[in-house]
Design an enzyme around this catalytic site. Structure first.
Site: not given
Length: 230
Positions: A119, A208, A121, A15, A17-18, A39, A43
């Site tokens: 996190g 965006p 996922g 989504v 996050k990073t 982080k 993986s």
């Protein structure tokens, strides 16, 4: 030690996050803040001459103002691009919430105005057969920033995740809407309006879709002032 620490989670994997975390770090940097990002477990790492390296962790390392060795940013690096708990088993590694909390607390001891812990996922992604990643921010007692991917179904995902965070006794500090796909979802503005009304915390920004997106550019779409209040 770090004055403000936030845990960044998402409604799902992939989504953004990073990118959002790095953009928050860039926005804080522009405001004159000293920042750290980490982080704890990643993986999907590449095998390089320097060891296993994860693109997400490298992005956080670059976005932070304070120079850190890679092993501090990403202390548990796993090569298979699969769920962390499965990747750990395949790598013969034992991952526990307590171990990740220890890494995070070590980072909290470093001087900074802001520390972001990203996190993996979503909120209930497993770490092992007994624990999910949500145990880490619960043990740390840190507020949470939620990244919501703007796509069909995101209202349900966002509200359920926010409910789980609050039911776990944690503070939801804010949320960020991220357009993680090139084509805008149908009724995007209506979705944003509904989430803004229903989520009981500030929307820190709407990101965006930009083909050549980078954290510094996307930081201009954020307002993180509320993170430094109190």
């Amino acid at each position: 030690m770090a004055k403000k620490t936030f845990f960044v989670t998402g409604t799902d994997t992939g989504v953004g996050k990073t990118m959002v975390s790095a953009a928050i770090l860039e926005a804080a940097k522009a405001a004159g803040k000293r920042t750290l990002g980490m982080k704890p477990i990643a993986s999907g790492c590449d095998n390089t001459p320097e060891g296993l390296r994860n693109d997400d962790a490298l992005m956080l390392q670059r976005a932070a103002t304070e120079a850190l060795a890679y092993d501090l940013v990403n202390p548990i690096a796993l090569e298979p691009a699969i769920a962390p708990h499965v990747a750990a088993v395949q790598a013969g590694r034992v991952v526990t919430a307590g171990r990740l909390v220890g890494f995070c607390r070590g980072m909290q001891m470093r001087p900074a105005d802001l520390l972001l812990i990203e996190g993996a996922g979503g909120w209930r992604v497993p770490l092992n057969d007994r624990e999910t990643y949500s145990a880490v921010p619960r043990e740390l007692g840190v507020p949470v920033i939620l990244v919501v991917s703007l796509k069909l179904g995101c209202i349900n995902h966002a509200l359920l995740t926010a409910e789980a965070i609050l039911n776990d006794g944690l503070v939801l500090a804010g949320w960020v809407a991220n357009r993680a796909e090139p084509v805008a979802m149908s009724c995007e503005q209506e979705t944003l309006s509904y989430l803004t009304e229903q989520l009981p915390v500030p929307c820190l920004g709407v990101m965006p879709w930009i083909v050549t997106a980078n954290p510094k550019t996307l930081s201009e779409y954020l307002n993180i002032d509320s993170l430094f209040e109190n």
